[in-house]
Design a protein around this motif. Sequence first.
Motif, mmCIF file in Angstrom:
data_model
loop_
_atom_site.group_PDB
_atom_site.id
_atom_site.type_symbol
_atom_site.label_atom_id
_atom_site.label_comp_id
_atom_site.label_asym_id
_atom_site.label_seq_id
_atom_site.Cartn_x
_atom_site.Cartn_y
_atom_site.Cartn_z
ATOM 1 N N ALA A 30 10.346 5.837 11.826
ATOM 2 C CA ALA A 30 10.438 7.302 11.947
ATOM 3 C C ALA A 30 9.564 7.917 10.857
ATOM 4 O O ALA A 30 9.811 7.689 9.665
ATOM 5 N N PHE A 31 8.540 8.661 11.263
ATOM 6 C CA PHE A 31 7.586 9.254 10.330
ATOM 7 C C PHE A 31 7.378 10.729 10.662
ATOM 8 O O PHE A 31 7.704 11.178 11.767
ATOM 9 N N TYR A 32 6.780 11.450 9.716
ATOM 10 C CA TYR A 32 6.364 12.827 9.948
ATOM 11 C C TYR A 32 5.127 13.086 9.087
ATOM 12 O O TYR A 32 4.929 12.425 8.046
ATOM 13 N N PRO A 33 4.257 14.017 9.473
ATOM 14 C CA PRO A 33 3.066 14.323 8.667
ATOM 15 C C PRO A 33 3.456 14.809 7.274
ATOM 16 O O PRO A 33 4.299 15.686 7.125
ATOM 17 N N GLY A 34 2.841 14.224 6.270
ATOM 18 C CA GLY A 34 3.161 14.565 4.888
ATOM 19 C C GLY A 34 4.102 13.588 4.223
ATOM 20 O O GLY A 34 4.296 13.644 3.006
ATOM 21 N N MET A 35 4.695 12.692 4.996
ATOM 22 C CA MET A 35 5.653 11.722 4.444
ATOM 23 C C MET A 35 4.925 10.717 3.553
ATOM 24 O O MET A 35 3.908 10.141 3.934
ATOM 25 N N VAL A 88 0.857 -1.187 0.000
ATOM 26 C CA VAL A 88 0.000 0.000 0.000
ATOM 27 C C VAL A 88 0.895 1.240 0.000
ATOM 28 O O VAL A 88 2.009 1.218 0.541
ATOM 29 N N VAL A 89 0.406 2.287 -0.632
ATOM 30 C CA VAL A 89 1.143 3.551 -0.721
ATOM 31 C C VAL A 89 0.214 4.679 -0.283
ATOM 32 O O VAL A 89 -0.969 4.692 -0.635
ATOM 33 N N GLY A 90 0.742 5.615 0.493
ATOM 34 C CA GLY A 90 -0.072 6.745 0.930
ATOM 35 C C GLY A 90 0.746 7.780 1.665
ATOM 36 O O GLY A 90 1.982 7.704 1.717
ATOM 37 N N ARG A 91 0.039 8.743 2.239
ATOM 38 C CA ARG A 91 0.672 9.844 2.966
ATOM 39 C C ARG A 91 0.387 9.698 4.461
ATOM 40 O O ARG A 91 -0.748 9.431 4.862
ATOM 41 N N ILE A 92 1.417 9.916 5.284
ATOM 42 C CA ILE A 92 1.246 9.912 6.735
ATOM 43 C C ILE A 92 0.530 11.200 7.149
ATOM 44 O O ILE A 92 0.942 12.301 6.782
ATOM 45 N N VAL A 93 -0.558 11.058 7.904
ATOM 46 C CA VAL A 93 -1.280 12.213 8.446
ATOM 47 C C VAL A 93 -1.537 11.943 9.927
ATOM 48 O O VAL A 93 -1.309 10.842 10.429
ATOM 49 N N LEU A 149 -1.374 8.503 14.297
ATOM 50 C CA LEU A 149 -0.973 8.399 12.898
ATOM 51 C C LEU A 149 -2.002 7.630 12.068
ATOM 52 O O LEU A 149 -2.551 6.610 12.511
ATOM 53 N N LEU A 150 -2.240 8.126 10.861
ATOM 54 C CA LEU A 150 -3.107 7.473 9.887
ATOM 55 C C LEU A 150 -2.406 7.495 8.534
ATOM 56 O O LEU A 150 -1.459 8.258 8.309
ATOM 57 N N LEU A 151 -2.899 6.645 7.632
ATOM 58 C CA LEU A 151 -2.402 6.647 6.256
ATOM 59 C C LEU A 151 -3.518 7.154 5.348
ATOM 60 O O LEU A 151 -4.641 6.642 5.381
ATOM 61 N N GLU A 152 -3.190 8.170 4.553
ATOM 62 C CA GLU A 152 -4.154 8.749 3.623
ATOM 63 C C GLU A 152 -3.830 8.275 2.212
ATOM 64 O O GLU A 152 -2.714 8.471 1.722
ATOM 65 N N ALA A 153 -4.810 7.663 1.561
ATOM 66 C CA ALA A 153 -4.626 7.188 0.191
ATOM 67 C C ALA A 153 -4.940 8.299 -0.797
ATOM 68 O O ALA A 153 -5.638 9.269 -0.475
ATOM 69 N N SER A 154 -4.446 8.163 -2.022
ATOM 70 C CA SER A 154 -4.814 9.101 -3.079
ATOM 71 C C SER A 154 -6.211 8.751 -3.575
ATOM 72 O O SER A 154 -6.768 7.699 -3.251
#
Length: 640
Positions: free
Chosen positions: A301-306, A256-261, A276-281
């Motif tokens: 190690a994560f950050y919002p927008g990654m 799965v691919v997405g953005r960390i929010v 933390l959540l994963l936002e899909a396109s």
Amino acid sequence: MSSPEDLADKFGELPDEVMAELQNMLRLYNIDAEELFFKWEGYCLKMGEDIKLNMKNITAFKDDAREQFEIEMRAKSKTAHAPAARGVQRAAKNAGDVFNMLDGLTPATPRSGPSAAKKKFEKAGYETPLAERTSKLAVGSPVGPGAGFRTPGAIASIPFSDRPDPGRVMEVLNPKIEMPQLPLPGSDGYQSRLKYTTIIEAPKFQYKPMYQKLNEGSLFLDDRIEEYAVAVQEEHNIPDDDFCNPCSQLPEEVVVVGRIVTDVMDSQKRTNEASLLLEASRAFGAGKRVRLDLSALKGYAFYPGMIVAFKATNPTGDKLIVKSILSPPRYFEASSFPSDLEEEVQKLAAGNLNVFIAAGPYTTDDNLDFEGLKELVDKIVETEPDAVFLSGPFIDTEHPKVKLGDFPVDMDNFSGYVLEDLFKQKITSQLNRITKSMVLLVPSTRDAVSKHVSFPQDRFPRKILGLQMNVQLLTNPCMVALNELLFGISSADILFHLNMQEVKATGKGIEMNTFHRLANYVISSSHFYPLFPAPEASQVGYTTPIDLQWMRLAGFVNSIKPDVLILPSNLPGTVKVVSGVVTVNPGFLSTKRTAGTYAFMTIQPPTKVLEEENIVPAPDKEFTLKRRVYNRARVEIRRI
């Protein structure tokens, strides 16, 4: 209340007397160990220096915390006791100017009635002189505060002449490379030694700022996820069928691919694992979000927008169980044709390429003397380096005196632009002393003289600031080539912002060095500002206006990694080789209360690169060579 074990977990092993003082602060302010630790980090950043936890520093920290607490209590008290707004009343006859802007500054605008005069007299005993008056006038009005005025809230600074350890080298990269004797003997200036090229589409930066269209901003966010998915697929040879919607039920392990929010809404609270959540396109998952379960990972190690790619399952459809993290794609390294490297060797026949790097603010919070900038320009004029990178802010909108217009205006040479005149008086006058070096100016969104208020940011205006032609005006961010060397620079403090928003758990594969890890976020994302959204003013002390629909301009050009990446930050100045890139944080030339640091870089000609490849005198242009600047550059972080 937190236990001593909680304090030890955050602060490490401490002497008993220091631990007792920290416990007293927990009881006094009714906070936990984590919040106290955040306050300590903030105090260290404000002081602008490394501070040890001893009794002397803890006492100063307690005083500062008490002062901040009292300020907060006074603000809350004013809010709680503020009188209710009354209806609009008619102005009395002969009440002076309509909006009371002149405030009795001229005989023609008298106050009405004895009660107003009495009220003004009562206020005069404890209010800051002319503070109300200057706030009502336009910024930079010729009418400024009188002699002896002190800006409210300004921190008493250390006089520049008493600054600690001037000239001290704080850190060195490649100390075995010898320092050149400057100015270089036989050199006649940068014109014959430098070939300058900008690697940007400058006209695009002239967009209308802060005129965002939501659909175009969302398209950019979607495109980032989809482009990352394609790059990861090529990197790991993943079949199309393995990619799935992270928000659907997935009993078997898929990609799965997405953005960390994050769902943390309170800006005063720090992002954590549970938020933390994963936002899909929209293409991969209709833009939906799913909560993350990271318990199976040994470290992360994560950050919002990654943008990330996981191998994961989602048995119930409401929680994504992450099994492993796919490594990010590797982007192109900068390289050159052998003939171009030979040309550079000829240009640098007199010696190494020498570069100064500094970042604003350039003066402390209690004055606009710019003593640090004057000292730096003295060194530049004396040593005659080839290039000087200077990033903003120059006239800082966050500076207390700039906020209040607390500076004199030369009415004899007044151009009609108050802040631009201040820039010419304080900055241009110094830069015009530099004649044998190329100066490259990068603006900041905090620059009061920049017409462009959002990031990515257009260049400074040359004519109105009176800058001479050896000053090159760059966008923010920007990639430029000096001969065959590719430099990337941005004045947005992405390292500090990432450090505030990062969520990590130490474990296998997680880089322990903070600077190395933060800089690698920028390089691996191929973007100067991968964080989204930008932090609020309550978190970092100022606003970072992001123009989302134009953020593609902040990406690395053609996804090529620069040889040298300059990321000025509020974090202590340092230099590291990260993913083959010489990454420099020069620090700020001035902190709020004392002088700061800058960087000096000397780069050897690529002679050894050509010798090791056994290049013949007239090679074909059918292949390129890695420039390996990380082996040829000596970088020093110095105190001004």
